[in-house]
Design an enzyme around this catalytic site. Structure first.
Site, PDB file in Angstrom:
ATOM      1  N   CYS A  96       0.839  -1.204   0.000  1.00 26.92           N
ATOM      2  CA  CYS A  96       0.000   0.000   0.000  1.00 26.92           C
ATOM      3  C   CYS A  96       0.874   1.254   0.000  1.00 26.92           C
ATOM      4  CB  CYS A  96      -0.918  -0.055   1.228  1.00 26.92           C
ATOM      5  SG  CYS A  96      -1.671   1.504   1.705  1.00 26.92           S
ATOM      6  N   CYS A 111       0.106   3.890   2.644  1.00 25.25           N
ATOM      7  CA  CYS A 111       0.550   3.428   3.965  1.00 25.25           C
ATOM      8  C   CYS A 111       2.026   3.748   4.155  1.00 25.25           C
ATOM      9  CB  CYS A 111       0.368   1.915   4.113  1.00 25.25           C
ATOM     10  SG  CYS A 111      -1.345   1.377   4.066  1.00 25.25           S
TER      11      CYS A 111
END
Ligand code: ZN
Length: 144
Positions: free
Chosen positions: A68, A71
């Site tokens: 991600c 993230c």
């Protein structure tokens, strides 16, 4: 004189009793001698999550995954937040890929997701990354 706070160690999850006045003194764990309240986020997983939920300090959980992008760009912000909130709020990271069952139980639909737990109960949730000032303001609005 207030009662000492009950706080799980970030490293071994063993419970420690720490007087509120000593929270800023980098207390060491009576079990494993590690720093109980490190200035960096610590790893949560299915094995230690229930233990880390205990205690008197709020626990903020960053649910993330290796694939991600948002993230990963949020990680340095979260690191800075851990420094600023040391002794007031504990900051953990939960890898949703490695802990799919737990992520499912938490009802994670998108990442990053931030969940704030107080006294072991979810108090607030935020989907998506926040810049540091907004993150701190959100936590302030939750009394942290
Ligand atoms: Zn320990």
């Amino acid at each position: 004189m207030t009662d000492p706070l009950l706080i799980p160690c970030a490293h071994c999850a063993g419970l420690n009793r720490i007087p509120a006045t000593r929270l800023g003194d980098s207390p060491r764990c009576g079990h494993c001698k590690s720093s109980i309240l490190p200035a960096t986020p610590f790893d949560l997983d299915e094995a230690n999550f229930a233990k880390q939920l205990r205690g008197d300090l709020p626990l903020l959980v960053d649910v993330w995954a290796d694939w991600c992008g948002p993230c990963k760009s949020f990680a340095p912000t979260y690191q800075q937040a851990a420094q600023q909130l040391q002794g007031r709020c504990r900051l953990g990271k939960l890898d949703s890929e490695q802990n799919r069952q737990l992520a499912g139980q938490l009802g994670i639909r998108s990442i990053p997701t931030l969940i704030l737990f107080k006294n072991g109960v979810e108090a607030a949730r935020q989907s998506g990354a926040l810049p540091l000032p907004q993150l701190l303001a959100w936590l302030r609005s939750q009394g942290i």
